[in-house]
Design a protein around this motif. Structure first.
Motif, PDB file in Angstrom:
ATOM      1  N   GLY A 175      53.710  13.489  62.806  1.00 26.38           N
ATOM      2  CA  GLY A 175      52.556  14.311  62.469  1.00 26.38           C
ATOM      3  C   GLY A 175      52.573  15.678  63.131  1.00 26.38           C
ATOM      4  O   GLY A 175      53.138  15.842  64.218  1.00 26.38           O
ATOM      5  N   TYR A 220      51.228  14.151  53.390  1.00 24.92           N
ATOM      6  CA  TYR A 220      49.842  13.711  53.477  1.00 24.92           C
ATOM      7  C   TYR A 220      49.094  14.592  54.473  1.00 24.92           C
ATOM      8  O   TYR A 220      49.687  15.138  55.407  1.00 24.92           O
ATOM      9  N   LEU A 227      51.242  14.853  57.806  1.00 25.39           N
ATOM     10  CA  LEU A 227      52.289  13.851  58.022  1.00 25.39           C
ATOM     11  C   LEU A 227      53.233  13.821  56.828  1.00 25.39           C
ATOM     12  O   LEU A 227      52.788  13.873  55.676  1.00 25.39           O
ATOM     13  N   GLY A 280      56.730  10.531  59.777  1.00 24.15           N
ATOM     14  CA  GLY A 280      56.946  11.359  60.941  1.00 24.15           C
ATOM     15  C   GLY A 280      55.776  11.231  61.891  1.00 24.15           C
ATOM     16  O   GLY A 280      54.777  10.569  61.583  1.00 24.15           O
ATOM     17  N   GLN A 335      48.245   3.652  64.139  1.00 21.93           N
ATOM     18  CA  GLN A 335      48.416   5.050  64.517  1.00 21.93           C
ATOM     19  C   GLN A 335      47.970   5.255  65.950  1.00 21.93           C
ATOM     20  O   GLN A 335      46.838   4.926  66.304  1.00 21.93           O
ATOM     21  N   GLY A 353      50.155  11.144  68.772  1.00 21.79           N
ATOM     22  CA  GLY A 353      51.495  11.687  68.948  1.00 21.79           C
ATOM     23  C   GLY A 353      52.623  10.800  68.434  1.00 21.79           C
ATOM     24  O   GLY A 353      53.795  11.149  68.592  1.00 21.79           O
ATOM     25  N   GLN A 354      52.272   9.666  67.806  1.00 20.97           N
ATOM     26  CA  GLN A 354      53.336   8.754  67.349  1.00 20.97           C
ATOM     27  C   GLN A 354      53.339   8.545  65.852  1.00 20.97           C
ATOM     28  O   GLN A 354      54.101   7.751  65.350  1.00 20.97           O
ATOM     29  N   GLY A 355      52.504   9.222  65.136  1.00 21.81           N
ATOM     30  CA  GLY A 355      52.485   9.027  63.694  1.00 21.81           C
ATOM     31  C   GLY A 355      52.060   7.622  63.324  1.00 21.81           C
ATOM     32  O   GLY A 355      51.328   6.963  64.062  1.00 21.81           O
ATOM     33  N   LEU A 356      52.528   7.131  62.198  1.00 25.31           N
ATOM     34  CA  LEU A 356      52.160   5.807  61.706  1.00 25.31           C
ATOM     35  C   LEU A 356      53.327   4.851  61.878  1.00 25.31           C
ATOM     36  O   LEU A 356      54.466   5.171  61.549  1.00 25.31           O
TER      37      LEU A 356
END
Lengths: 114, 111
Positions: free
Chosen positions: B104, B35, B88, B102, A37, A40-43
Motif C-alpha cells: 500500500g 484499489y 493498493l 502490495g 490488514q 504497513g503490511q498491505g493485505l
C-alpha cells in the motif's frame, strides 16, 4: 443493492476467547476470501473458498478457521490460538473461481483484543 | 520479501500537483489491479490491466502496465483532497491461485 456485508464493524475480545466474523454476499459470486490488514503490511490472505463446501488455506491461516456451507456466506473464526489477532479483517468475493479477477470487498471488521 | 513492492510507501503532495505510485512484481504478472482504500473502510476497485503496454484512465487517474519491467504505475493529475487515501495494487502472479497485494501507498493531499 448487491454487495458484501461484514459484521460486526468493531469487535472487542478478551484473550483466550474465540470470535466469529460474519461475511455475507448477494452477488452470486463463487469465490470468497478473507484478508487481514496490518499497518504497513498491505493485505495478507487468511483463507479462500472457490466453491461451496471447499476452502483452502492462505498465507497466514494458523489460528483461524472458516466454513462455506452456503454460497452466500463465508464466516471467519479467530481462535484463541491466534497469537496476535488485533487487526482489520476484510472479506472479498469474486465471480471467477479457479482464478481471481476483480475482487469486491466488504467494509471490514476491526478486531481488538483487550 | 514482498512479491509485490509498492513505492513510495507514503506520499504527501500539494493539492493540484501530479504524482505517481509504482507497483513492481518479482514474478510474471497475469493481471494487475489497482484499489483505493479510505482508512478503516473496504477497498474500492479502480482499474484492471491485463496486457503489456495497456493504459487505462478513470477521471484524473491513469494506470499503465509495463510487461517487460513487470511493473505498473498509477498517475494522478492535478491532485485533489478526494484523492487522499491508501492505494493498493493487487496481482494475479505466475503460479498463484489468489490475488496478491502490495503493502500500500498512503497518499496525503495538502491544501
Amino acid at each position: 443493492d448487491g454487495g458484501i456485508t461484514q459484521s460486526p464493524k468493531y469487535l472487542f475480545r478478551k484473550e483466550g476467547q474465540n470470535v466469529t466474523l460474519s461475511c455475507e454476499q448477494n452477488l452470486n459470486h463463487d469465490a470468497m476470501y478473507w484478508y487481514r490488514q496490518d499497518p504497513g503490511q498491505g493485505l495478507r490472505l487468511i483463507y479462500y473458498s472457490q466453491i461451496v463446501n471447499d476452502f483452502q488455506k492462505g498465507d497466514i491461516a494458523e489460528g483461524y478457521s472458516v466454513s462455506r456451507e452456503k454460497k452466500e456466506s463465508f464466516p471467519l473464526t479467530v481462535t484463541s490460538a491466534q497469537k496476535n489477532p488485533t487487526a482489520f479483517y476484510l472479506c472479498a468475493s469474486s465471480p471467477r473461481s479457479g482464478g481471481t479477477g476483480e475482487l469486491f470487498f466488504g467494509e471490514g471488521s476491526r478486531l481488538t483484543v483487550l | 520479501s514482498q512479491e509485490l513492492e509498492q513505492s513510495p510507501q507514503s506520499l504527501i503532495v500539494q493539492e493540484g500537483k501530479n504524482l505517481t505510485i509504482n507497483c513492481t512484481s518479482s514474478k510474471t504478472l497475469y493481471g494487475l489491479y489497482w484499489y483505493k482504500q479510505k482508512y478503516g473502510e473496504g477497498l474500492i476497485f479502480l482499474m484492471m490491466l491485463q496486457k503489456g503496454g495497456e493504459e487505462k484512465s478513470h477521471e484524473k487517474i491513469t494506470a499503465k502496465l509495463d510487461e517487460k519491467k513487470q511493473q505498473s504505475s498509477l498517475h494522478i493529475t492535478a491532485s485533489q483532497p478526494s484523492h487522499a487515501g491508501i492505494y493498493l495494487c493487487g496481482a494475479d502472479l505466475q503460479g498463484a491461485q489468489k490475488l496478491v497485494f502490495g503493502q500500500g501507498t498512503r497518499l496525503t493531499i495538502n491544501p
